[in-house]
Design an enzyme around this catalytic site. Structure first.
Site, mmCIF file in Angstrom:
data_model
loop_
_atom_site.group_PDB
_atom_site.id
_atom_site.type_symbol
_atom_site.label_atom_id
_atom_site.label_comp_id
_atom_site.label_asym_id
_atom_site.label_seq_id
_atom_site.Cartn_x
_atom_site.Cartn_y
_atom_site.Cartn_z
ATOM 1 N N SER A 189 0.834 -1.206 0.000
ATOM 2 C CA SER A 189 0.000 0.000 0.000
ATOM 3 C C SER A 189 0.869 1.257 0.000
ATOM 4 C CB SER A 189 -0.907 0.012 1.234
ATOM 5 O OG SER A 189 -1.762 -1.109 1.222
HETATM 6 N N1 SAH Z 1 -0.610 -4.446 3.789
HETATM 7 C C1 SAH Z 1 0.359 -5.134 2.988
HETATM 8 C C2 SAH Z 1 -0.192 -5.833 1.746
HETATM 9 C C3 SAH Z 1 -1.329 -5.165 1.042
HETATM 10 S S1 SAH Z 1 -1.845 -6.060 -0.398
HETATM 11 C C4 SAH Z 1 1.455 -4.197 2.561
HETATM 12 O O1 SAH Z 1 1.215 -2.994 2.479
HETATM 13 O O2 SAH Z 1 2.548 -4.674 2.289
HETATM 14 C C5 SAH Z 1 -3.036 -7.166 0.332
HETATM 15 C C6 SAH Z 1 -2.435 -8.468 0.826
HETATM 16 O O3 SAH Z 1 -3.510 -9.283 1.269
HETATM 17 C C7 SAH Z 1 -1.691 -9.261 -0.227
HETATM 18 O O4 SAH Z 1 -0.419 -9.594 0.254
HETATM 19 C C8 SAH Z 1 -2.559 -10.508 -0.426
HETATM 20 O O5 SAH Z 1 -1.803 -11.648 -0.764
HETATM 21 C C9 SAH Z 1 -3.226 -10.614 0.931
HETATM 22 N N2 SAH Z 1 -4.498 -11.349 0.961
HETATM 23 C C10 SAH Z 1 -5.554 -11.276 0.123
HETATM 24 N N3 SAH Z 1 -6.539 -12.126 0.497
HETATM 25 C C11 SAH Z 1 -6.086 -12.752 1.619
HETATM 26 C C12 SAH Z 1 -6.643 -13.736 2.494
HETATM 27 N N4 SAH Z 1 -7.850 -14.283 2.281
HETATM 28 N N5 SAH Z 1 -5.909 -14.128 3.547
HETATM 29 C C13 SAH Z 1 -4.675 -13.625 3.774
HETATM 30 N N6 SAH Z 1 -4.080 -12.709 2.983
HETATM 31 C C14 SAH Z 1 -4.798 -12.263 1.922
#
Ligand code: SAH
Length: 285
Positions: free
Chosen positions: A120
């Site tokens: 993000s």
């Molecule tokens: N907040 C983090 C990632 C944001 S992107 C950062 O800023 O680095 C959203 C993340 O959610 C991704 O890594 C994706 O793989 C994860 N995600 C999506 N659906 C998910 C689920 N059901 N369970 C766990 N992680 C999930």
């Protein structure tokens, strides 16, 4: 909406010029996130063109804690960061350790991290830290769902300290491994070693019951509706920040009162990747 689009487009163009990241054009436009609050009052929090070029040179050379500090100053100038504690934590965790090589780590934009997802933008990380600040006091428990690079998970751990407990849950095993490596290079490494910070492979829609209830829950991906397991794992007096929606999304702030009742409000309109199954995410649909 047009204003948001053109500002998003302009920042994307700058990013492309200075990174040569042509292949990311669609991804960046699609995933660009910008708070309503900023939209009405300010320009995007971006480095100037010259600065962006310098930052790129630095990012290729490695991390630069002074540029990280400059990013915090910009976020303060534009009113995104108003809390000294949040400013100190963001200053302490060098963002370059979490952003893949070849990107401008201190630029205020989401960036691809593989597996069809992004880290993000700094202003969204700062916004969520501020919204959760009261529920990230020393000794408190926090859950970061969709922990991705581990950046915000590490920030949470610095907020709650060694007496607290922070759990990251991410469903892509490779991201869990790389996030642990990222965290090990920075200021939250001792907390990971001591065990007050941990990151796990799992479906974040189910939360992480082992360390529940949580004072703070952050969800880094947009849910079609608020998962019941996360509501159940929120402590009375706790707060959850979660983007909800599909095409149109709102960042919702959910407070659980001491009697267990919920109050829900919309903070800002956002654009996050979906909270979904691993299979659907990897298909890129
Ligand atoms: N907040 C983090 C990632 C944001 S992107 C950062 O800023 O680095 C959203 C993340 O959610 C991704 O890594 C994706 O793989 C994860 N995600 C999506 N659906 C998910 C689920 N059901 N369970 C766990 N992680 C999930």
């Amino acid at each position: 909406m047009e204003g948001i689009f053109f500002r998003g487009l302009w920042t994307t163009v700058i990013l492309i010029i200075f990174t040569g990241a042509h292949c990311n054009l669609c991804n960046d436009i699609q995933l660009y996130t910008f708070p309503k609050a900023l939209d009405s009052r300010t320009q995007p929090i971006a480095a100037t063109s010259v600065e962006a070029g310098q930052l790129f040179e630095r990012s290729r050379a490695g991390s630069d804690i002074y540029k990280n500090k400059a990013m915090v100053e910009r976020l303060k100038t534009y009113g995104v960061i108003t809390s000294e504690k949040v400013a100190n934590v963001i200053e302490s965790i060098d963002r370059a350790l979490f952003v893949p090589d070849g990107n401008v780590p201190y630029y205020d934009s989401p960036m691809p991290i593989g597996y069809n997802v992004t880290i993000s933008a700094p202003h969204m990380h700062a916004t969520c830290l501020q919204l959760l600040e009261e529920n990230l006091q020393p000794g408190m428990h926090a859950l970061d769902v969709g922990s991705g690079t581990g950046y915000l998970t590490a920030c949470f751990a610095l907020m709650v300290g060694p007496q607290g407990c922070v759990v990251g849950v991410e469903h892509i095993p490779e991201l869990v491994s790389s996030s642990i490596q990222n965290i090990q290079k920075g200021a939250a490494a001792p907390l990971l070693k001591e065990g007050s910070l941990s990151v796990h492979v799992g479906d974040g829609r189910l939360g992480w019951p082992e360390h529940a209830p949580y004072d703070a829950i952050h969800v880094g991906a947009a849910a079609p509706k608020i998962p019941q397991a996360l509501i159940d794992q929120l402590k009375p007096g706790g707060r959850m920040v979660i983007p909800v929606g599909t095409i149109s999304q709102e960042l919702k702030v959910i407070d659980k009162d001491l009697d267990g009742s919920l109050s829900v409000r919309d903070e800002i309109s956002v654009r996050y990747v979906p909270l979904t199954s691993r299979e659907v995410q990897l298909q890129g649909v």
